[in-house]
Design an enzyme around this catalytic site. Structure first.
Site, PDB file in Angstrom:
ATOM      1  N   ARG A   1      45.064  95.757  60.294  1.00  0.00           N
ATOM      2  CA  ARG A   1      46.412  95.195  60.043  1.00  0.00           C
ATOM      3  C   ARG A   1      47.467  96.207  59.601  1.00  0.00           C
ATOM      4  NH1 ARG A   1      44.668  91.275  62.821  1.00  0.00           N
ATOM      5  NH2 ARG A   1      43.837  89.426  61.815  1.00  0.00           N
TER       6      ARG A   1
ATOM      7  N   ASP B   1      34.110  91.766  63.447  1.00  0.00           N
ATOM      8  CA  ASP B   1      35.410  91.192  63.842  1.00  0.00           C
ATOM      9  C   ASP B   1      36.199  90.802  62.592  1.00  0.00           C
ATOM     10  OD1 ASP B   1      37.604  90.340  65.207  1.00  0.00           O
ATOM     11  OD2 ASP B   1      36.629  88.658  66.219  1.00  0.00           O
TER      12      ASP B   1
HETATM   13  O1  DOR Z   1      39.599  85.227  65.437  1.00  0.00           O
HETATM   14  C1  DOR Z   1      40.130  86.237  65.866  1.00  0.00           C
HETATM   15  N1  DOR Z   1      41.049  86.905  65.151  1.00  0.00           N
HETATM   16  N2  DOR Z   1      39.812  86.661  67.100  1.00  0.00           N
HETATM   17  C2  DOR Z   1      40.471  87.677  67.697  1.00  0.00           C
HETATM   18  O2  DOR Z   1      40.126  88.020  68.799  1.00  0.00           O
HETATM   19  C3  DOR Z   1      41.611  88.322  67.011  1.00  0.00           C
HETATM   20  C4  DOR Z   1      41.500  88.181  65.575  1.00  0.00           C
HETATM   21  C5  DOR Z   1      42.783  88.536  64.824  1.00  0.00           C
HETATM   22  O3  DOR Z   1      43.379  89.561  65.134  1.00  0.00           O
HETATM   23  O4  DOR Z   1      43.120  87.823  63.881  1.00  0.00           O
END
Ligand code: DOR
Length: 440
Positions: free
Chosen positions: A67, A308
């Site tokens: 971020r 993720d």
């Molecule tokens: O749940 C998710 N959040 N999947 C994604 O592919 C992107 C990610 C995000 O950037 O928040």
């Protein structure tokens, strides 16, 4: 630089086929020796007793959203690296869906410089496939490679234009970089909130069918075959996708895939309470999908486990389900979840789990990490696999708290972390905090 003799720990280093009680000597930031009964010539070497604990290579998380730049209220490169260290990860690959997007050299340089300023951990930037993640024109891929990206992805969005995806695979092949596919047919997934099926019906939420993912997995495998490029499927979540990857591998196509802890542990049934911390993309799937993914770990079709890690601001997650953003954080819980729910239930061994979180992601990204061999950079983690981690978001290093695991008691606590031979965490405390305490 200080030397450390980490003695009597259970060294699990799948890259070098080590799985035994051993000592590890760290000198000048490198692994100087691994073996039984090591003594250090350097009398200054600090001895760290690791008996009863496990010594593993610093883990590599190949799918992290930092971020930064743009949403430093949700995470910064520093807080992300602290969260990573807390969770046993000394290397993270960060996705380009920042503001601005990592689609030109200057943003890559910004990320690298900020990571270097933090002073520990490795950040490997992933460059955007398309300018601004808009899916319209290819980014300056050569410039991004020169600046240091390890892979390309529009993660968070799917490159729906097959011609662009074909070209991305052709170009990335020149530098042997993988293209990481966020496999989601946007027309099929449009407006969807959770997995399409019984639960989407009873909860009254629009569904995202498994086919939305599988169609793109199939397409990208076909394009990898056509181009000879390397395609990596991010956050693979359905039994059908896994089957497609299995068949492609059997046919010798250069495809790899990762799964997340949440797709291995949680199901769509967990959405019953409309808790937005369970809202993630791809969505939590059926128990049948979860079973298939676990089988995929067992039989080796799955190459990597990645968090993720997707931080989101509290006020944005505290919305009606339809309006909350997709994503949950995972850097500080992934290792313990895998130890507890996957290794603990006998799906795979701890050594295999470490391989999926170090050796394999390092190999896919082409980075020299995930190994405790003589001469390697000393990125090391000491782990107490019996100690209990109570998931308390208030104690997270991450700036965000969007975890679905709050209150869970997990097994596996990271006690010590070394990054390039420097201690980052000692006895459960960040070294910076120990220094400031002793200076008080
Ligand atoms: O749940 C998710 N959040 N999947 C994604 O592919 C992107 C990610 C995000 O950037 O928040």
């Amino acid at each position: 630089m200080s030397s450390y003799l980490i003695s009597g720990g259970h060294v699990i280093d799948p890259h070098n086929n080590t799985n035994d009680i051993m000592d590890v000597l760290v000198e000048d930031g490198k692994i100087a020796s691994v073996g039984i009964g090591i003594t250090s010539d350097k009398s200054s070497a600090e001895v760290i007793d690791a008996s009863g604990k496990v010594i593993i290579p610093g883990l590599v998380d190949m799918h992290v959203h930092l971020r930064d730049p743009g949403r430093e209220d949700e995470e910064t490169i520093e807080s992300g690296l602290r969260a990573a260290a807390r969770g046993g990860f000394t290397s993270v690959a960060c996705m380009p869906n920042t503001e601005p997007v990592i689609d030109c050299a200057s943003v890559v340089e910004y990320v690298k410089r900020k990571a270097a300023d933090v002073g520990f951990g490795n950040v490997f930037p992933i460059g955007a496939i398309t300018h601004g993640l808009k899916g319209e024109t290819l980014s300056e891929m050569g410039e991004l490679v020169k600046a240091g990206v390890v892979a390309f992805s529009d993660d968070g969005r799917c490159v729906m234009n097959s011609q662009l995806m074909r070209r991305a695979l052709e170009y990335s092949k020149m530098w042997e970089k993988p293209v990481i596919s966020h496999a989601e047919d946007s027309s099929l997934a449009k407006g969807g909130q959770i997995n399409e099926g019984y639960y989407s019906t009873i909860l009254g939420l629009k569904g995202i069918p498994a086919a939305a993912e599988e169609i793109i997995v199939a397409r990208d495998i076909i394009l990898a075959e056509l181009t000879g490029g390397k395609v990596h499927i991010a956050h693979l979540s359905t039994a059908g996708s896994l089957e497609l990857v299995r068949q492609a591998k059997e046919r010798g196509i250069d495809v790899t895939c990762e799964v997340t802890p949440h797709h291995l542990i949680l199901t769509e049934a967990d959405l019953i309470g409309y808790n937005t911390n369970f809202k993630v993309n791809p969505p939590l799937r059926s128990s049948k999908d979860v079973e298939s993914l676990r089988q995929g770990l067992k039989d080796g079709v799955i190459d990597a486990i990645a968090s993720d890690h997707a931080p989101h601001a509290r006020h944005e997650k505290e919305m009606e389900f339809d309006y909350a953003p997709f994503g949950l954080i995972g850097l500080e819980t992934t290792l313990a979840l895998i130890i507890t729910d996957i290794v603990g239930s006998g799906v795979i061994s701890l050594s295999k789990a470490i391989e999926l979180m170090s050796v394999n992601p390092a190999k896919i990204l082409g980075v020299p990490k995930g190994s405790i061999g003589v001469g390697d950079t000393a990125d090391l983690v000491i782990l107490d696999t019996n100690a209990v981690l109570e998931v308390d978001p208030a104690k997270f290093e991450s700036k965000s708290i969007n975890t679905p695991y709050a209150g869970r008691k997990l097994k596996g606590v990271v006690t010590d972390v070394f990054s390039a031979g420097r201690p980052v965490i000692r006895d459960g405390r960040f070294v910076s905090e120990i220094v400031s305490l002793t200076n008080q």
